[in-house]
Enzyme design. Structure first.
Site, PDB file in Angstrom:
ATOM      1  N   SER A 133       0.707  -1.332  -0.127  1.00 54.14           N
ATOM      2  CA  SER A 133      -0.194   0.053  -0.093  1.00 54.14           C
ATOM      3  C   SER A 133       0.815   1.275   0.053  1.00 54.14           C
ATOM      4  CB  SER A 133      -0.800  -0.187   1.260  1.00 54.14           C
ATOM      5  OG  SER A 133      -1.276   1.178   1.839  1.00 54.14           O
TER       6      SER A 133
HETATM    7  N1  LIG Z   1      -6.829   8.671   1.839  1.00 55.33           N
HETATM    8  C1  LIG Z   1      -6.419   7.560   2.731  1.00 55.33           C
HETATM    9  C2  LIG Z   1      -6.396   6.332   1.815  1.00 55.33           C
HETATM   10  C3  LIG Z   1      -6.249   5.139   2.297  1.00 55.33           C
HETATM   11  C4  LIG Z   1      -6.779   4.088   1.713  1.00 55.33           C
HETATM   12  O1  LIG Z   1      -7.544   3.916   0.696  1.00 55.33           O
HETATM   13  N2  LIG Z   1      -6.118   2.846   1.901  1.00 55.33           N
HETATM   14  C5  LIG Z   1      -6.424   1.572   1.207  1.00 55.33           C
HETATM   15  C6  LIG Z   1      -5.239   0.692   0.800  1.00 55.33           C
HETATM   16  S1  LIG Z   1      -3.994   1.520  -0.077  1.00 55.33           S
HETATM   17  C7  LIG Z   1      -7.509   0.716   1.996  1.00 55.33           C
HETATM   18  O2  LIG Z   1      -7.439   0.922   3.172  1.00 55.33           O
HETATM   19  N3  LIG Z   1      -8.492   0.282   1.363  1.00 55.33           N
HETATM   20  C8  LIG Z   1      -9.488  -0.729   1.882  1.00 55.33           C
HETATM   21  C9  LIG Z   1     -10.904   0.094   1.891  1.00 55.33           C
HETATM   22  O3  LIG Z   1     -11.198   1.144   1.458  1.00 55.33           O
HETATM   23  O4  LIG Z   1     -11.711  -0.456   2.303  1.00 55.33           O
HETATM   24  C10 LIG Z   1      -5.183   7.553   3.349  1.00 55.33           C
HETATM   25  O5  LIG Z   1      -4.316   8.231   2.476  1.00 55.33           O
HETATM   26  O6  LIG Z   1      -4.889   7.142   4.219  1.00 55.33           O
END
Ligand SMILES: N[C@@H](CCC(=O)N[C@@H](CS)C(=O)NCC(=O)O)C(=O)O
Length: 221
Positions: A11
């Site tokens: 990630s």
């Molecule tokens: N804007 C957030 C985005 C975080 C994000 O979307 N992370 C993804 C992994 S790269 C995630 O957790 N996805 C799972 C979901 O949204 O259910 C940040 O920068 O922390």
């Protein structure tokens, strides 16, 4: 209780936080949440972060989500010995915050717009969206005129930006028009502790997924 970080190796937003924690020599307990298996939707994790995103940091009971907000928090709380990482002067801080917002709201968004459909639905990338990404990379090229993303010293904005830039490179994107970015990534690889393990390995894994998806899309076209 100390620091706990919910994260996953490939990630982009998790890698930037792990690089900064390592640089600051923080003792962090990393808890793996595999979003590809839907682990972020487990009730235990939803209770911690109802938005079910990683990275999620817990510092002695305080829960912080949003990667760039985590970088700012760590910079505020733990970088006092490394004052230049997130200086308190409003003018210096404004530039760092501008870069963090650009990374979150422009560079990352254009990267996802250009390449995520390839991974998700096995189509070739839309040239107009790739051109928008290249425009953003051109801005980054200009940001780097003094050596780092927000001036002549390493700041938390560099930790944010390298995670995404190294991923774009690992996707095999043509970086020949961006020589400053190429040199900057080499420099940061030498400065940021744990670069290979905490950043490059995840970027390459993600890049491998993208390249396999692109090959599939091209074969079907
Ligand atoms: N804007 C957030 C985005 C975080 C994000 O979307 N992370 C993804 C992994 S790269 C995630 O957790 N996805 C799972 C979901 O949204 O259910 C940040 O920068 O922390």
């Amino acid at each position: 209780m100390g620091l706990e970080l919910y994260a996953m190796d490939p990630s982009v937003p998790c890698r930037m936080v792990r690089l900064l924690c390592e640089y600051l020599e923080l003792d962090v307990e990393v808890k793996n949440v595999d979003t590809l298996k839907g682990e972020q939707l487990q009730p235990d994790f939803i209770q911690i972060n109802p938005q079910h995103t990683i990275p999620t940091l817990i510092d002695d009971g305080l829960i912080i989500t949003e990667s760039r907000a985590i970088l700012q928090y760590l910079g505020n709380k733990y970088a006092s010995k490394e004052e230049n990482l997130y200086p308190t002067e409003p003018e210096k801080r404004a530039l760092i915050d501008m870069r963090l917002c650009f990374d979150l709201g422009t560079l990352y968004v254009r990267f996802m717009d250009a390449f995520w459909p390839v991974v998700l639905t096995k189509v070739t990338p839309d040239p107009a969206k790739v051109a928008k990404l290249d425009e953003a990379l051109g801005y980054v090229e200009d940001f780097l005129k003094d050596g780092f993303i927000a001036g002549s010293e390493l700041t938390i904005a560099d930790f944010s930006m390298v995670a995404i830039l190294s991923t774009i490179k690992s996707f095999g994107h043509d970086m020949s028009n961006f020589p400053e970015i190429a040199a900057y990534l080499e420099k940061c690889a030498g400065i940021m502790k744990g670069w290979e393990e905490l950043n490059q390995t995840g970027a390459d894994w993600f890049g491998g997924w993208y390249k396999a998806s692109l090959a599939e899309a091209e074969a079907a076209a």
